[in-house]
Each structure stands twice: as structure tokens, then as C-alpha cells.
Motif scaffolding. Structure first.
Motif, PDB file in Angstrom:
ATOM      1  N   ALA A 121       9.358   7.036   8.258  1.00 38.77           N
ATOM      2  CA  ALA A 121       9.954   5.716   8.030  1.00 38.77           C
ATOM      3  C   ALA A 121       8.938   4.587   8.165  1.00 38.77           C
ATOM      4  CB  ALA A 121      11.139   5.503   8.972  1.00 38.77           C
ATOM      5  N   PRO A 122       8.092   4.576   9.214  1.00 41.08           N
ATOM      6  CA  PRO A 122       7.089   3.504   9.289  1.00 41.08           C
ATOM      7  C   PRO A 122       6.124   3.486   8.117  1.00 41.08           C
ATOM      8  CG  PRO A 122       7.347   4.554  11.424  1.00 41.08           C
ATOM      9  CD  PRO A 122       8.101   5.387  10.445  1.00 41.08           C
ATOM     10  N   SER A 123       5.701   4.664   7.640  1.00 40.32           N
ATOM     11  CA  SER A 123       4.755   4.690   6.523  1.00 40.32           C
ATOM     12  C   SER A 123       5.407   4.201   5.235  1.00 40.32           C
ATOM     13  CB  SER A 123       4.173   6.095   6.341  1.00 40.32           C
ATOM     14  OG  SER A 123       5.190   7.038   6.101  1.00 40.32           O
ATOM     15  N   GLY A 153      -3.425  15.675   3.313  1.00 43.75           N
ATOM     16  CA  GLY A 153      -4.757  15.075   3.309  1.00 43.75           C
ATOM     17  C   GLY A 153      -4.969  14.185   2.092  1.00 43.75           C
ATOM     18  N   LEU A 154      -4.456  14.635   0.935  1.00 48.28           N
ATOM     19  CA  LEU A 154      -4.541  13.823  -0.285  1.00 48.28           C
ATOM     20  C   LEU A 154      -3.766  12.522  -0.118  1.00 48.28           C
ATOM     21  CD1 LEU A 154      -5.201  13.389  -3.304  1.00 48.28           C
ATOM     22  CD2 LEU A 154      -3.119  14.702  -3.830  1.00 48.28           C
ATOM     23  N   ALA A 155      -2.552  12.610   0.431  1.00 49.80           N
ATOM     24  CA  ALA A 155      -1.729  11.421   0.626  1.00 49.80           C
ATOM     25  C   ALA A 155      -2.404  10.427   1.564  1.00 49.80           C
ATOM     26  CB  ALA A 155      -0.348  11.821   1.175  1.00 49.80           C
ATOM     27  N   LEU A 156      -3.002  10.935   2.646  1.00 47.99           N
ATOM     28  CA  LEU A 156      -3.670  10.059   3.610  1.00 47.99           C
ATOM     29  C   LEU A 156      -4.877   9.374   2.975  1.00 47.99           C
ATOM     30  CD1 LEU A 156      -3.878   8.974   6.478  1.00 47.99           C
ATOM     31  CD2 LEU A 156      -5.168  11.038   7.094  1.00 47.99           C
ATOM     32  N   THR A 157      -5.628  10.112   2.171  1.00 49.67           N
ATOM     33  CA  THR A 157      -6.789   9.530   1.488  1.00 49.67           C
ATOM     34  C   THR A 157      -6.372   8.414   0.540  1.00 49.67           C
ATOM     35  OG1 THR A 157      -7.983  11.639   1.611  1.00 49.67           O
ATOM     36  CG2 THR A 157      -8.766  10.027   0.003  1.00 49.67           C
ATOM     37  N   LEU A 158      -5.306   8.660  -0.221  1.00 49.43           N
ATOM     38  CA  LEU A 158      -4.822   7.646  -1.163  1.00 49.43           C
ATOM     39  C   LEU A 158      -4.289   6.423  -0.414  1.00 49.43           C
ATOM     40  CD1 LEU A 158      -3.012   9.978  -3.716  1.00 49.43           C
ATOM     41  CD2 LEU A 158      -5.123   8.693  -4.098  1.00 49.43           C
ATOM     42  N   ALA A 159      -3.631   6.657   0.737  1.00 50.75           N
ATOM     43  CA  ALA A 159      -3.139   5.525   1.544  1.00 50.75           C
ATOM     44  C   ALA A 159      -4.301   4.696   2.079  1.00 50.75           C
ATOM     45  CB  ALA A 159      -2.285   6.037   2.694  1.00 50.75           C
ATOM     46  N   TRP A 160      -5.349   5.358   2.527  1.00 49.80           N
ATOM     47  CA  TRP A 160      -6.515   4.627   3.029  1.00 49.80           C
ATOM     48  C   TRP A 160      -7.158   3.807   1.922  1.00 49.80           C
ATOM     49  CZ3 TRP A 160     -11.715   5.110   1.654  1.00 49.80           C
ATOM     50  CH2 TRP A 160     -12.604   4.371   2.449  1.00 49.80           C
ATOM     51  N   ARG A 161      -7.276   4.384   0.740  1.00 48.46           N
ATOM     52  CA  ARG A 161      -7.868   3.654  -0.387  1.00 48.46           C
ATOM     53  C   ARG A 161      -7.008   2.455  -0.780  1.00 48.46           C
ATOM     54  NH1 ARG A 161      -9.701   6.993  -5.450  1.00 48.46           N
ATOM     55  NH2 ARG A 161     -10.410   4.868  -5.921  1.00 48.46           N
ATOM     56  N   ALA A 162      -5.669   2.617  -0.669  1.00 50.61           N
ATOM     57  CA  ALA A 162      -4.766   1.531  -1.062  1.00 50.61           C
ATOM     58  C   ALA A 162      -4.867   0.325  -0.144  1.00 50.61           C
ATOM     59  CB  ALA A 162      -3.325   2.032  -1.094  1.00 50.61           C
ATOM     60  N   LEU A 174       7.298  -2.568  15.436  1.00 53.11           N
ATOM     61  CA  LEU A 174       6.393  -2.344  14.316  1.00 53.11           C
ATOM     62  C   LEU A 174       6.422  -3.515  13.342  1.00 53.11           C
ATOM     63  CD1 LEU A 174       7.115   1.439  13.565  1.00 53.11           C
ATOM     64  CD2 LEU A 174       5.102   0.463  14.681  1.00 53.11           C
ATOM     65  N   GLY A 175       7.575  -4.193  13.270  1.00 50.74           N
ATOM     66  CA  GLY A 175       7.693  -5.318  12.356  1.00 50.74           C
ATOM     67  C   GLY A 175       6.754  -6.458  12.700  1.00 50.74           C
ATOM     68  N   ARG A 176       6.294  -6.532  13.941  1.00 49.36           N
ATOM     69  CA  ARG A 176       5.369  -7.586  14.354  1.00 49.36           C
ATOM     70  C   ARG A 176       3.978  -7.365  13.779  1.00 49.36           C
ATOM     71  NH1 ARG A 176       5.608  -8.098  20.742  1.00 49.36           N
ATOM     72  NH2 ARG A 176       4.173  -9.794  20.219  1.00 49.36           N
ATOM     73  N   LEU A 177       3.666  -6.126  13.421  1.00 47.99           N
ATOM     74  CA  LEU A 177       2.319  -5.795  12.946  1.00 47.99           C
ATOM     75  C   LEU A 177       2.219  -5.995  11.444  1.00 47.99           C
ATOM     76  CD1 LEU A 177       1.832  -2.463  14.945  1.00 47.99           C
ATOM     77  CD2 LEU A 177       1.081  -4.768  15.604  1.00 47.99           C
ATOM     78  N   PRO A 219       1.582  -4.925   7.767  1.00 49.73           N
ATOM     79  CA  PRO A 219       1.825  -3.600   7.191  1.00 49.73           C
ATOM     80  C   PRO A 219       0.551  -2.783   6.996  1.00 49.73           C
ATOM     81  CG  PRO A 219       2.244  -5.352   5.586  1.00 49.73           C
ATOM     82  CD  PRO A 219       2.099  -6.005   6.918  1.00 49.73           C
ATOM     83  N   GLU A 220      -0.591  -3.457   6.777  1.00 43.19           N
ATOM     84  CA  GLU A 220      -1.856  -2.721   6.646  1.00 43.19           C
ATOM     85  C   GLU A 220      -2.197  -1.978   7.934  1.00 43.19           C
ATOM     86  OE1 GLU A 220      -1.398  -5.893   6.147  1.00 43.19           O
ATOM     87  OE2 GLU A 220      -2.345  -6.627   4.292  1.00 43.19           O
ATOM     88  N   ARG A 221      -1.764  -2.519   9.072  1.00 38.52           N
ATOM     89  CA  ARG A 221      -2.061  -1.886  10.357  1.00 38.52           C
ATOM     90  C   ARG A 221      -1.083  -0.757  10.679  1.00 38.52           C
ATOM     91  NH1 ARG A 221      -2.579  -6.237  14.979  1.00 38.52           N
ATOM     92  NH2 ARG A 221      -3.113  -4.307  16.096  1.00 38.52           N
ATOM     93  N   VAL A 222       0.002  -0.657   9.929  1.00 42.43           N
ATOM     94  CA  VAL A 222       1.006   0.381  10.173  1.00 42.43           C
ATOM     95  C   VAL A 222       0.867   1.519   9.170  1.00 42.43           C
ATOM     96  CG1 VAL A 222       3.482   0.877  10.280  1.00 42.43           C
ATOM     97  CG2 VAL A 222       2.600  -1.299  11.159  1.00 42.43           C
ATOM     98  N   PHE A 223       0.573   1.187   7.917  1.00 45.32           N
ATOM     99  CA  PHE A 223       0.643   2.159   6.822  1.00 45.32           C
ATOM    100  C   PHE A 223      -0.234   3.385   7.073  1.00 45.32           C
ATOM    101  CE2 PHE A 223      -0.201   3.080   2.117  1.00 45.32           C
ATOM    102  CZ  PHE A 223       0.972   3.799   1.984  1.00 45.32           C
TER     103      PHE A 223
END
Length: 404
Positions: free
Chosen positions: A326-328, A386-395, A282-285, A287-291
Motif C-alpha cells: 500500500a505505501p509503495s 529486483g526489476l520492479a525496484l530498479t525501475l522504481a529507483w530510476r523513476a 507516511l503522509g507527512r513524508l 512520496p519520493e522518500r516513501v516510494f
């Protein structure tokens, strides 16, 4: 905007830890997390054993948490400006003294016992340094390339999970003999761990130059992208806080409280396993592609909680959801570290945001648990997810990653 850094090939944990200073950093960081992982439990067990009042013990624990939440970002800003060594030595001395006083007050009796316990708990919280942010700031300095840094953050997630599993067990074991001795376990954090960190000058990031710390320098959380990420951490906190309180409440209502412990342990094992075995890949990717994908896995697995139907599937659902934790979190910290130039203050605000979200989630979950003992209560967690995922996508969207 984010500045892309050159990305070497995959960095294994073994390669990452070749320098001796980095191995010492992992050990010192683990010991330093003792208060973070066990102070709340230690205060409740010691204070309740001394006063025979869970209400008073809860008040002492709340004072600790509130004081720590208020002061941790201020400690982080001071570390950025003056260096970590001075803050760790001063705050460590204060916190160690406060835990010693707490132990003594729990061993005595008299009118001064309860005020003394409350003041000692508040003082220990006020001296609490966000060790996770301090250690990650050291990694951002010691391993500046993106791949090594993100792999290091995943390694820190493994350390986090292990400490949150082992420390409460150690405190409980000590408490069976002497409840007043519970603070002695977490006392080793500031007395030993913080001292070791303060002595590791090779991994410590240099203080900001005077010209960078004046009024013209923007605050770490004043950047648009940083605020969006902190909001995402608040969302993660609401999700995790609601799950934890509902697992405990519903297991207790079912007459099998130990199953809550099994489920939480399964979550931690899933998180640690993902970081331990998949971390170097995962470290190769970026962070935007992992979060966001990791968040989607963690929150999507939450759909299994209200559908589990029985205890064993519930434990399995927690393990699956933990795989994304942990990855997120590590990729979120990596993003925030890039947007705040590795400042401890910026990452400390993320921790404080997650703490605030955990409080909101725990309150909401507790309120719902008082009104139902049905597994349908886990739909609240799904909503928070769902709220957390939406906020992560916006970030991580164009609007969330831009900076003025």
C-alpha cells in the motif's frame, strides 16, 4: 519538474474525513470498485456454470480484461476533458446493461448463448472506467496539499484491499445458490456506485480548459518522469502477478489449494494494516522518500518466499511483503498525480501498466509452474521484484523525475 507543495503537519484519517463530501466519496468509491474487484471472478463462475466449459469462461473473462485495458485510458482522457459526470453516467449505463444481458444469457440455452455471453463480457469491459484513478483524481482536487493528498491515497489503498477481500467472498456466496446470479453483485458498481460518484459534483475536478486540451498540450504519458513511473508500475505488476499464480499453482500441486487463499489474504491484510495504521505518518513524508523504501521492503520480503519451506512461514512472508504494498502504490500514484496535474488519464495509464505487468508475470509464472512444483519457482518472483525496484529507483532519480 515536480512542484513542491506546502506541507502541513500530520493529517489523520479522522481529520481528512471531516467534510461530509469526502466521507461520501469514500463510500461511493468503495461501491464503485465492485466490477474492478469481482468482474473477472463473476464472469468465470457465471459462464462456466451456464456452459460447463472453463475454456469458454476464460475466453469471456479475457475479452473483458482486454476491452477494459484498451478503453480505460480513453475513458480517463474523456473525463479530464469533459468532466467525470458525463462519462460515469454513460459508461455506467452501458456496463449495467451489459451485466444484465450477461445474466440473462447465462440463464438461457440455445445457439445464441455462447456468442451472447462473449459479446456481453466484451461490452462490460469496454465500458469499464478506471474507478481507482477517477477517485484519486477527485482527491487530488479536493485535497490539493501534499500531506492530505498522500494520506487520502493511502486511505484508498485500504478501501482497495478490503474490496478485493470482500467482493470475491460475496460473489462466491451468491454462486453457491445460483451461478448465473454472480454478475448481479458487480452490477451494483455501475448501477449504484458510479451514479453516486456522478452526483458528487463537489469533489469532481473541473474539465480542462479548451486551450489545455488541444494538440499543443502534451499527453500525460509523454512526460519523461511519467513514463518512468508507468514503467515502474509495470514492474510492480510483473512481481505481483507472478506471486499470485505461483501461490495458487504450488498450493494446488501440494494438494492444499486453500493455503493459496490464506497467503493472498495475508498479503492483503498486511497491505491494509500498513495503510490503516501508518498512513497518517507516511503522509507527512514526500512520496519520493516513501516510494523506493516501500518497494525495497515489499520486494526484499519476496526473498523469504523461496526460503519459507512450509505453509505457515509462506503465509507470514506474504503478510510481511504486503506491508510494503500500500505505501509503495499510494506514493507512486501521488508522484504521478503531481507530474500530471492530478489528471485521471495519467493515473489510468499507471493502472493499465500494472495490469499489463500482471499479465506478463502471470504468464511467466504459469509457464514455470507447468514445469516445476518446487518452491524454488519463487525465485522468478525475486527476479521480477529486483526489476520492479530498479525501475522504481530510476523513476525517482534525477533522470526519471525530470520533464522536458
Amino acid at each position: 519538474m515536480d512542484i513542491p507543495l506546502p506541507a502541513p503537519g500530520r493529517v489523520s484519517y479522522r481529520t481528512l474525513l471531516i467534510p461530509r463530501a469526502r466521507r461520501h466519496l469514500v463510500v461511493a468509491g468503495a461501491v464503485s470498485r465492485l466490477p474492478l474487484a469481482g468482474a473477472g471472478v463473476a464472469i468465470v463462475l457465471a459462464a462456466s456454470g451456464a456452459t460447463h466449459s472453463y475454456g469458454m469462461a476464460g475466453t469471456a473473462s479475457a475479452l473483458y480484461v482486454i476491452a477494459a485495458s484498451v478503453m480505460a485510458p480513453l475513458h480517463a482522457r474523456s473525463m479530464d476533458r469533459t468532466g467525470q459526470r458525463r462519462v460515469l453516467l454513460l459508461a455506467g449505463s452501458i456496463q449495467a446493461t451489459a451485466f444484465v444481458c450477461l445474466t440473462l444469457f447465462c440463464r438461457t440455452s440455445g445457439w445464441w448463448q455462447i456468442p451472447g455471453i462473449l459479446m456481453a463480457a466484451a461490452a462490460a469491459g469496454a465500458a469499464q472506467v478506471d474507478i481507482g484513478s477517477a477517485v484519486r483524481a477527485r482527491w487530488a482536487h479536493a485535497a490539493p496539499d501534499r500531506v492530505s493528498q498522500q494520506t487520502a491515497f493511502l486511505l484508498e489503498s485500504v478501501v482497495d484491499e478490503l474490496m478485493f477481500i470482500l467482493v470475491p467472498m460475496a460473489i462466491t456466496a451468491v454462486t453457491t445458490a445460483h451461478s448465473w446470479a454472480a454478475p448481479a453483485v458487480v452490477l451494483l458498481g455501475p448501477a449504484v456506485g458510479w451514479l453516486l460518484l456522478a452526483g458528487q459534483t463537489g469533489t469532481a475536478p473541473p474539465p480542462l480548459a479548451k486551450g489545455d486540451s488541444g494538440p499543443s498540450r502534451p499527453r500525460a504519458v509523454s512526460l519523461a518522469g511519467s513514463r518512468a513511473l508507468v514503467a515502474a508500475f509495470v514492474g510492480i505488476g510483473t512481481y505481483l502477478g507472478s506471486i499470485e499464480i505461483l501461490l495458487v499453482a504450488l498450493a494446488d500441486a501440494d494438494g492444499e489449494p486453500r493455503w493459496a487463499g490464506y497467503a493472498l489474504a495475508a498479503w492483503a491484510c498486511g497491505s491494509a494494516s500498513a495503510a490503516l495504521f501508518a498512513g497518517p505518518y507516511l503522509g507527512r513524508l514526500a512520496p519520493e522518500r516513501v516510494f523506493v523504501p516501500a518497494m525495497a521492503w515489499m520486494t526484499g520480503s519476496g526473498l523469504l518466499l523461496p526460503l519459507a519451506g512450509s505453509r505457515l512461514p509462506l503465509v507470514g512472508a506474504c503478510f510481511l511483503a504486503g506491508i510494503g504494498a500500500a505505501p509503495s502504490l499510494s506514493s507512486g500514484f501521488s508522484l504521478l498525480g503531481r507530474r500530471t496535474a492530478g489528471a485521471a488519464e495519467g493515473m489510468s495509464w499507471a493502472s493499465s501498466g500494472m495490469g499489463a505487468g500482471t499479465t506478463i508475470g502471470a504468464f511467466s509464472g504459469g509457464w514455470l509452474a507447468d514445469r516445476t512444483d518446487s518452491a524454488a519457482a519463487f525465485w522468478l518472483c525475486v527476479g521480477f521484484g529486483g526489476l520492479a525496484l530498479t525501475l522504481a529507483w530510476r523513476a525517482t532519480s534525477k533522470g526519471g523525475s525530470a520533464t522536458p
